[in-house]
Design an enzyme around this catalytic site. Structure first.
Site, PDB file in Angstrom:
ATOM      1  N   LYS A 175       4.186  -5.426  -3.750  1.00 24.16           N
ATOM      2  CA  LYS A 175       5.161  -3.968  -2.848  1.00 24.16           C
ATOM      3  C   LYS A 175       4.845  -4.123  -1.605  1.00 24.16           C
ATOM      4  CE  LYS A 175       3.740   0.283  -2.174  1.00 24.16           C
ATOM      5  NZ  LYS A 175       4.276  -0.321  -1.075  1.00 24.16           N
ATOM      6  N   GLU A 248      -9.402  -2.433  -2.427  1.00 19.76           N
ATOM      7  CA  GLU A 248     -10.154  -3.228  -0.311  1.00 19.76           C
ATOM      8  C   GLU A 248      -9.852  -2.029  -0.225  1.00 19.76           C
ATOM      9  OE1 GLU A 248     -10.548  -4.007   3.019  1.00 19.76           O
ATOM     10  OE2 GLU A 248      -8.870  -5.153   2.936  1.00 19.76           O
ATOM     11  N   CYS A 282      -9.563  -3.634   8.634  1.00 11.46           N
ATOM     12  CA  CYS A 282     -10.568  -2.957   8.420  1.00 11.46           C
ATOM     13  C   CYS A 282     -12.056  -3.384   8.966  1.00 11.46           C
ATOM     14  CB  CYS A 282     -10.538  -2.957   7.107  1.00 11.46           C
ATOM     15  SG  CYS A 282     -10.384  -4.152   6.255  1.00 11.46           S
ATOM     16  N   GLU A 381     -13.328   6.563  10.947  1.00  5.74           N
ATOM     17  CA  GLU A 381     -12.920   4.994  10.867  1.00  5.74           C
ATOM     18  C   GLU A 381     -11.739   5.183  12.180  1.00  5.74           C
ATOM     19  OE1 GLU A 381     -10.975   0.828   9.324  1.00  5.74           O
ATOM     20  OE2 GLU A 381     -10.777   2.362   8.022  1.00  5.74           O
TER      21      GLU A 381
END
Length: 481
Positions: A175, A248, A282, A381
């Site tokens: 997806k 993750e 990330c 972040e």
């Protein structure tokens, strides 16, 4: 001869090796221009059901296909991608916004990852053997696996889930992110000409599709890459059917720079890895702790390097490092952080700009000069081209500061004293820790996060084992003698 893709043709999802159109379509935009891109399917629940049914049927034969045959087809698939790499790289820049040079790097990685996975076989392990019995640890495939792929690295993180799933004997449903569906649909189009029906399928959809996948009783495992907030929802949803999941999630990586470094040697990499892909990775350096003895020199040189070497612009322009932020939702989040600079009286070493220009989502880099440890730009972040520099004096204190957050994806220590650097690195709470580098990845090395940065690992033999069940096999030798 590998098929040549028609990049602007999207007749439907890839289900059971067929194009399956949907009544409704949608489109994403080019983040550098704001222009709409091509129409793609909006998957319905019945489309997902059909894909799962095909995948479950295909699993029976694919799971018993010899490793050598699975590897052969995976390599054929890799060759087909490589034959279309120029078209896919241009499409990636168009839909994601990253510079063409970085799209080229992402494609290099994707091809290398797939070719490495094709060599990685999980062998049975003999746990115990004597005259009476032999006990094996074996790793049969789980079944139907789904990969939910993010918008920042859609090709690499797509094949980074597909490859391990297939080589371990699972069938796979991908997806793509609604923001970047185009390259992944094309990867599915190439796959349908190589793998048996139902082995690889790709479904494009809206925000409904993710929850349908995580709740579907016919899907046995979900591999998700994305934000911490969404990852928690994925985990809760998977728990309803006790399906396996690997998450993750976000990071807020600390880089600790010791006072003995050669600034001119390490600064270019640290700076580039603060702003690469517009900060939308990330595992970039997102909190840079610099020893007070070199802080001013490091800061000043980092500002100059950024001004002279970190160019902002459309990904198709020569020499660009910072392309547009990928979508308006993320653009608005980063704009809000830039707005805090004045509100919170943060001192800027380099003042960036966060305004829409040329109808695209362009933000220029900002460097924040020693803000408070509890400020938003340190504690959260940003996922944009803004980075705080922070002073440190005491080794124990900087380790505590680096470990203080609930994230733990990556971290690094920079020092000429390798023994000291490794000692410090071993105290950092993160899934990947580097000495005198950052953001090194390899398909043979496990990758994942600690704390709220994820559950489980991807890549490496350890990551491949997450696509299998652990099974103990006891064979008694003499019972019928």
């Amino acid at each position: 001869m590998a098929p040549k893709l028609d990049i602007e043709t999207y007749p439907g999802n890839i289900i059971n090796n067929e194009f399956v159109p949907t009544p409704n379509t949608r489109h994403s935009i080019n983040p550098a221009t704001g222009s709409p891109l091509f129409k793609v399917p909006v998957t319905r629940a019945e489309d997902l059901d059909a894909a799962v049914e095909a995948a479950r049927k295909a699993f029976k034969s694919w799971s018993t296909t010899p490793f050598s045959e699975r590897a052969k087809l995976l390599l054929e698939y890799t060759d087909a991608i490589e034959a279309n790499r120029d078209e896919l790289e241009n499409l990636l820049t168009k839909e994601q916004g990253k510079p063409l040079s970085l799209s080229h790097t992402e494609m290099d990685f994707a091809l290398s990852w797939l070719r490495a996975f094709a060599t990685m076989k999980i062998e049975d392990e003999v746990l115990q053997e004597d005259e009476e019995k032999i006990i094996y640890s074996t790793h049969p495939p789980i079944g139907v696996c789904a990969g939910i792929v993010p918008w920042n690295w859609p090709i690499l993180l797509g094949v980074g889930k597909l490859g391990p799933a297939l080589i371990t004997g699972n069938t796979f449903i991908m997806k793509p992110s609604p923001f970047t569906p185009y390259c992944d649909l094309k990867l599915g189009e190439l796959a349908k000409g190589i793998f048996p029906p139902g082995v690889v399928q790709v479904l494009s959809g809206d925000d409904n599709l993710g929850p349908w996948i995580t709740e579907h009783p016919g899907i046995d495992k979900v591999a998700f890459t994305g934000s911490i907030a969404t990852g928690k929802l994925v985990a809760a949803s998977c728990a309803k059917t006790l399906k396996r999941c690997v998450l993750e999630l976000g990071g807020n990586d600390a880089a600790i720079v010791c006072g003995d470094v050669d600034i001119d040697k390490c600064l270019p990499k640290i700076t580039t890895l603060s702003f690469l892909n517009s900060g939308q990775i990330c595992m970039l350096t997102k909190r840079i702790y610099i020893h007070e003895s070199i802080y001013d020199e490091f800061r000043n040189k980092m500002v100059e390097f950024t001004k002279n070497n970190i160019k902002t612009g459309a990904g198709t322009e020569e020499g660009v490092v910072v392309g547009p932020v990928q979508n308006k939702m993320q653009f608005d989040k980063v704009k809000d952080i830039y707005a805090q600079i004045e509100k919170q009286n943060w001192k800027t070493a380099l003042a960036g700009q966060a305004e829409e220009s040329r109808n695209g989502y362009f933000i220029t880099p900002a460097i924040i000069d020693n803000p408070p440890e509890d400020s938003q730009v340190v504690a959260e972040e940003p996922f944009g081209p803004i980075v705080p520099l922070l002073k440190w004096t005491d080794e124990d204190d900087v380790i505590d500061r680096a470990n203080a957050l609930r994230t733990g994806l990556g971290a690094s220590v920079w020092s000429k004293d390798l023994k000291r650097a490794e000692r410090m690195a071993r105290r950092l709470e993160a899934g990947s820790v580097w000495v005198n580098s950052h953001f090194d990845v390899d398909p043979r090395v496990p990758f994942g996060g600690h704390k709220e940065s994820g559950i489980g690992m991807e890549w490496g033999i350890e990551g491949l084992k997450h696509y299998t069940n652990s099974r103990s096999l006891w064979v008694w030798k003499k019972i019928f003698e």
